[in-house]
Design a protein around this motif. Structure first.
Motif, short mmCIF file in Angstrom:
data_model
loop_
_atom_site.label_atom_id
_atom_site.label_comp_id
_atom_site.label_asym_id
_atom_site.label_seq_id
_atom_site.Cartn_x
_atom_site.Cartn_y
_atom_site.Cartn_z
N GLY A 8 0.81 -1.20 0.11
CA GLY A 8 -0.06 0.16 -0.03
C GLY A 8 0.75 1.14 -0.16
N ASN A 9 2.19 1.17 0.49
CA ASN A 9 3.00 2.32 0.41
C ASN A 9 3.67 2.44 -0.75
OD1 ASN A 9 2.26 3.18 3.08
ND2 ASN A 9 3.87 1.73 4.19
N ARG A 10 3.84 1.79 -1.63
CA ARG A 10 4.35 1.88 -3.03
C ARG A 10 3.54 2.75 -3.97
NH1 ARG A 10 8.00 -3.42 -4.51
NH2 ARG A 10 8.60 -3.89 -2.21
N GLU A 11 4.36 3.47 -4.78
CA GLU A 11 3.60 4.09 -6.02
C GLU A 11 2.82 3.35 -6.80
OE1 GLU A 11 6.11 7.25 -7.53
OE2 GLU A 11 6.85 8.05 -6.01
N GLN A 12 3.70 2.24 -7.31
CA GLN A 12 2.77 1.33 -8.20
C GLN A 12 3.62 -0.09 -7.81
OE1 GLN A 12 3.79 2.67 -12.28
NE2 GLN A 12 6.00 2.29 -11.99
N LEU A 13 2.71 -1.25 -8.48
CA LEU A 13 3.09 -2.43 -8.40
C LEU A 13 3.39 -3.01 -9.92
CD1 LEU A 13 0.58 -3.77 -5.71
CD2 LEU A 13 3.00 -2.83 -5.29
N PRO A 14 4.29 -4.15 -10.18
CA PRO A 14 4.55 -4.53 -11.33
C PRO A 14 3.43 -5.50 -11.95
CG PRO A 14 6.04 -5.50 -9.87
CD PRO A 14 5.12 -4.52 -9.21
N ILE A 15 2.76 -6.00 -11.07
CA ILE A 15 1.54 -6.99 -11.46
C ILE A 15 0.23 -6.67 -10.50
CG2 ILE A 15 0.74 -9.33 -11.71
CD1 ILE A 15 3.60 -10.17 -11.63
N THR A 16 -0.69 -6.44 -11.18
CA THR A 16 -2.04 -6.29 -10.25
C THR A 16 -2.21 -7.26 -9.43
OG1 THR A 16 -3.08 -5.35 -12.46
CG2 THR A 16 -4.79 -6.14 -10.73
N THR A 17 -2.71 -6.72 -8.30
CA THR A 17 -2.44 -7.45 -6.92
C THR A 17 -3.88 -7.39 -6.12
OG1 THR A 17 -0.12 -7.57 -6.72
CG2 THR A 17 -1.38 -8.22 -4.87
N LEU A 18 -4.59 -8.69 -5.71
CA LEU A 18 -5.67 -8.59 -5.10
C LEU A 18 -5.25 -9.11 -3.58
CD1 LEU A 18 -8.73 -8.67 -4.18
CD2 LEU A 18 -8.80 -10.80 -5.02
N ALA A 19 -4.90 -8.34 -2.80
CA ALA A 19 -4.46 -8.70 -1.26
C ALA A 19 -5.60 -9.15 -0.51
CB ALA A 19 -3.68 -7.40 -0.65
N LEU A 20 -5.38 -10.05 0.34
CA LEU A 20 -6.19 -10.69 1.22
C LEU A 20 -6.20 -10.35 2.63
CD1 LEU A 20 -6.07 -14.45 -0.29
CD2 LEU A 20 -7.49 -12.72 -0.73
N ASN A 21 -6.09 -8.91 2.74
CA ASN A 21 -5.93 -8.18 3.94
C ASN A 21 -6.09 -6.75 3.62
OD1 ASN A 21 -6.05 -7.58 6.86
ND2 ASN A 21 -4.37 -9.32 7.27
N TYR A 22 -6.07 -5.92 4.65
CA TYR A 22 -6.13 -4.32 4.36
C TYR A 22 -4.97 -3.97 5.09
CZ TYR A 22 -11.09 -5.42 3.15
OH TYR A 22 -12.17 -5.89 2.67
N SER A 23 -4.56 -2.74 4.22
CA SER A 23 -3.23 -2.21 4.64
C SER A 23 -3.67 -1.05 5.74
CB SER A 23 -2.51 -1.58 3.43
OG SER A 23 -3.20 -0.46 3.07
N GLU A 24 -2.59 -0.84 6.41
CA GLU A 24 -2.75 0.36 7.38
C GLU A 24 -2.27 1.67 6.84
OE1 GLU A 24 -0.31 -0.88 10.77
OE2 GLU A 24 -1.95 -2.40 11.48
N ALA A 25 -1.89 1.68 5.60
CA ALA A 25 -1.37 2.87 5.06
C ALA A 25 -2.56 3.93 4.68
CB ALA A 25 -0.92 2.68 3.42
N SER A 26 -2.61 4.98 5.29
CA SER A 26 -3.65 6.06 4.90
C SER A 26 -3.40 6.82 3.80
CB SER A 26 -3.58 7.32 6.18
OG SER A 26 -2.27 7.72 6.24
N ALA A 27 -2.30 6.75 3.24
CA ALA A 27 -2.18 7.44 1.94
C ALA A 27 -2.73 6.55 0.65
CB ALA A 27 -0.54 7.46 1.78
N GLU A 28 -2.60 7.04 -0.40
CA GLU A 28 -3.31 6.78 -1.49
C GLU A 28 -2.54 5.41 -1.87
OE1 GLU A 28 -4.79 7.83 -5.97
OE2 GLU A 28 -4.51 9.43 -4.46
#
Length: 592
Positions: free
Chosen positions: A328-348
Motif C-alpha cells: 500500500g505504501n508503494r507508488e505502483q506494483l509491477p503486477i495487479t494484486t488482490l491482497a487478502l487483507n487491508y493495509s494500514e497505509a492512510s495514503a493513496e
C-alpha cells in the motif's frame, strides 16, 4: 471627489458595457459578457444606480467573482440585483448564477428553486452557451437532490448542444447516473435516447464473466447503432472493452504455508482451489494457478520478479498485514494484486492494488444500512473494550450518522460483573422510588441496539437487557455472535436478535459449500467464512477491472455481495437472519 466622478460615470459606464453586453434580441434584453474591467471597477461604475446598464455591471461582477472562486463575494453582489427589474435574458442569467452559488453551499433545493423562475421558459431563445450553462446547472442540482433519473434526462436533452471534451464529460456523467439506478424495476422513459441509456445500463449489469458481460453489451451496440452511446462509448465501457480482449491466463496465489497464519491460509487456499475446480467443470477455460509461499519471501521485489518471469498476470495475496501495508505504501506494483487483507497505509494506494478481507467494519456498516432500511432512526451501541471494538464502533457510527440516524451513546463491554451497570447507564435507568413504589424507568428514545460481541458475551447481554427493563429493544448484531452451529441450546438466550452473516453459513444447500464441507467438515463452522473468502477471491480475480470500470456493479459471492469502493477496497453487504426459539431464520433481503 464623488461629485467630480459623477459627470464622468455615464461615459465610463457606457464604455464598460460595450464589452459586457450582447446585442438585444426582441424584448429578451442583453446578456452580460466578460468585461474589459476589473471587478472593483465595475462595482464602482455601477454605484448606486438602478439603471439596466448598472444592473448588467453588477451581474457581470457577480459572475466574475464566482468564476474567481469567491462564492461569498459573488452572493453579496448578486443580492444587490433586483431580479424583478431585469429583462428575461438577464433574469435567466441571474437565476442560473444563483443556482450555481447555491450548489457551492450544497443546497440543491435552493438551486432548483432559483431555476424555477418563470423567465426560464424562454431559455431556448438564448445563445447555446447560456442554454448549456443553465441546463447543466439544473442537472447538477437534480443529481445533488437525489433525483437521478431527472438529472440523466436533463443531460440527455442538452447533449446535442455540446462538443469536444464537454460532450465526453457529459456522456460519462449520463452513464454514471443511469448505471447507479436500481436494476429492478427498470425506470421507464419516453425519450428514445434516454430509454436507450437505461437499457444499456441494465445490460451492463449482466451477471457473469467479463466475456459474458461484454457479449451482452456488444449485442446492445449492434441493436442501437445510432444511439449516442454507440457512436461515442462512455469511458467506463471503453475500458471494459479493452479488458475483455485480455483474458486472464495465470494467477499467483501468494499465501503463508507455515507460521501463525498457516491454518487461515489453508482455508483460503482450499476455498480458492475448490472454486477453480468447480469453474473448470463448467467447461469454460480457466486460468492456471501457481502457488507461492509468502512465509519464505526474501523480499517482495524478488517475488514480483519471479512472478513476472513465470508469466503471472494477477497476484492473489499476500495475507500478512505487514506485507499488504508495504504494498500500500508503494507508488505502483509491477503486477495487479488482490491482497487478502487491508493495509494500514492512510495514503493513496497504487492503482494496481486491490484489497479484500473479512473486515468487521463491513458488518458494522451493514448493521447501519439494515436498521435504517427497517425504519430505525436512533441507536445505542455495545461493543468490546479495545482497538477492535473502537474500530467497529467508529465504522457503525460514521455510517449511521451519514444516513441521517441519531447516535445516543455507547458502552464498551469488559468484565461481565460490570455489564448490568453499563447497560443501566446506557439506558439511563432510574431506581424505584422508596416512597412511591414506582417501577424503575429508562429512556424511551432508543430504537435499537448495535451489538458487536462473541457468543459468550451475547448470551450474557440479552438476559441483562431484560433485567434492566430493555428486553424489548431490538438488537442488531454482527456475525461474531454466531459460530455456525445449529445447536438450538446455544441460542436460547439470544432470542429475537437479528444478525448479518455470510451467505456461506446461512445457505447450507449451496452446491459448492456442500462439496467443501464433505472434504473439510470444519468449513461448516466459523472457519467457513474463510473458505467463503477463498471462493470469492477466485471469483473476484477476473472481475477486478470490471468492478473498477463499472463502480455500481457487484459480484454475488459466498462471503457477501461484493463491490469496490473508490480506494479499491472490496466491501461486503450481507444477508440477515434472526434467532427464533433457538433456531436461525433467514430474513428477506432489503434493497441495497
Amino acid at each position: 471627489m464623488i461629485a467630480c466622478l459623477r459627470p464622468l460615470s455615464a461615459l465610463c459606464l457606457a464604455g464598460l458595457l460595450v464589452a459586457c453586453s450582447s446585442s438585444p434580441t426582441s424584448n429578451l434584453g442583453e446578456l452580460p459578457r466578460t468585461p474589459q474591467a476589473s471587478l472593483e471597477q465595475m462595482l464602482q461604475q455601477a454605484g448606486t444606480s438602478q439603471s439596466e446598464d448598472a444592473q448588467l455591471l453588477r451581474l457581470t461582477a457577480a459572475d466574475l467573482a464566482y468564476k474567481q472562486g469567491n462564492a461569498e463575494r459573488a452572493s453579496g453582489i448578486l443580492a444587490q440585483v433586483d431580479l424583478q427589474t431585469l429583462k428575461p435574458a438577464q433574469q435567466i442569467f441571474a437565476s442560473t448564477l444563483a443556482a450555481e452559488l447555491a450548489l457551492t453551499r450544497n443546497d440543491a433545493k435552493a438551486a432548483l428553486s432559483a431555476l424555477a423562475h418563470p423567465s426560464l421558459e424562454r431559455l431556448g431563445e438564448l445563445p447555446v452557451e447560456q442554454q448549456t450553462r443553465t441546463q447543466l446547472t439544473r442537472a447538477n442540482a437534480l443529481e445533488k437532490d437525489g433525483q437521478i433519473l431527472a438529472a440523466a434526462r436533463e443531460r440527455v436533452f442538452i447533449a446535442p448542444l455540446l462538443s469536444g471534451d464537454e460532450a465526453q464529460r457529459n456522456q460519462d456523467r449520463i452513464w454514471s447516473l443511469v448505471s447507479s439506478l436500481p436494476a429492478e424495476p427498470a425506470p421507464s422513459a419516453d425519450d428514445a435516447d434516454l430509454a436507450g441509456w437505461l437499457s444499456l445500463a441494465q445490460v451492463a449489469k449482466t451477471v457473469g464473466t467479463l466475456q459474458q458481460q461484454q457479449g451482452a453489451i456488444d449485442n446492445w451496440l449492434a441493436q442501437h447503432p445510432n444511439h449516442p452511446a454507440a457512436q461515442q462509448l462512455p469511458k467506463a465501457l471503453a475500458d471494459l472493452q479493452a479488458l475483455s480482449s485480455q483474458p486472464l491466463e495465470k494467477i499467483a496465489l501468494l499465501l503463508p504455508q507455515e507460521g501463525q497464519l498457516a491454518s487461515v491460509a489453508r482455508a483460503l487456499r482450499d476455498g480458492f482451489l475448490a472454486a477453480h475446480y468447480q469453474a473448470q467443470q463448467s467447461g469454460e477455460k480457466q486460468p492456471q494457478i501457481q502457488l507461492y509461499d509468502s512465509a519464505r519471501l526474501t523480499s517482495l521485489d524478488d517475488f514480483y520478479r519471479q512472478a513476472q518471469a513465470d508469466g503471472v498476470q494477477l497476484v492473489v495475496g499476500p495475507l500478512e498485514k505487514n506485507l499488504v501495508t508495504q504494498l500500500g505504501n508503494r507508488e505502483q506494483l509491477p503486477i495487479t494484486t488482490l491482497a487478502l487483507n487491508y493495509s494500514e497505509a492512510s495514503a493513496e494506494s497504487p492503482d494496481q492494488l486491490f484489497q479484500f478481507g473479512l473486515a468487521a467494519e463491513d458488518e458494522a456498516r451493514e448493521v447501519a444500512r439494515r436498521a435504517w432500511a427497517d425504519g430505525k432512526r436512533s441507536a445505542v451501541a455495545l461493543v468490546p473494550k479495545g482497538d477492535w471494538g473502537d474500530r467497529v464502533l467508529a465504522a457503525f457510527q460514521q455510517s449511521w450518522q451519514a444516513a441521517g440516524g441519531t447516535f445516543l451513546g455507547a458502552e464498551h463491554i469488559d468484565q461481565p460483573v460490570d455489564m448490568a451497570r453499563q447497560i443501566a447507564n446506557l439506558f439511563q435507568l432510574s431506581g424505584s422510588g422508596s416512597t412511591s413504589g414506582a417501577a424503575p424507568s429508562r429512556r424511551q428514545d432508543v430504537d435499537f441496539i448495535f451489538l458487536a460481541a462473541t457468543p459468550q458475551q451475547a448470551q450474557q447481554i440479552k438476559p441483562t437487557l431484560a433485567y434492566q427493563y430493555a428486553g424489548e429493544v431490538p438488537v442488531y448484531a454482527t456475525s461474531h455472535l454466531f459460530n455456525g452451529s445449529m445447536n438450538a441450546a446455544q441460542y436460547r438466550d439470544l432470542d429475537g436478535i437479528r444478525f448479518c452473516e455470510t451467505p456461506w453459513l446461512l445457505d447450507a444447500n449451496d452446491p459448492l459449500r456442500q462439496q467443501v464441507n464433505n472434504q473439510w467438515p470444519q468449513a461448516g463452522g466459523s472457519m467457513g467464512r474463510l473458505y467463503a473468502m477463498g471462493v470469492d477471491a477466485f471469483r473476484l480475480a477476473p472481475r477486478l477491472g470490471q468492478l473498477k470500470a463499472l463502480p455500481d456493479s457487484r459480484v454475488d459471492g459466498l462471503s457477501g455481495s461484493l463491490s469496490l469502493n473508490p480506494a479499491q477496497r472490496v466491501e461486503r453487504q450481507l444477508p440477515w437472519a434472526e434467532i427464533r426459539g433457538g433456531q436461525i431464520q433467514r430474513l428477506p433481503d432489503t434493497p441495497l
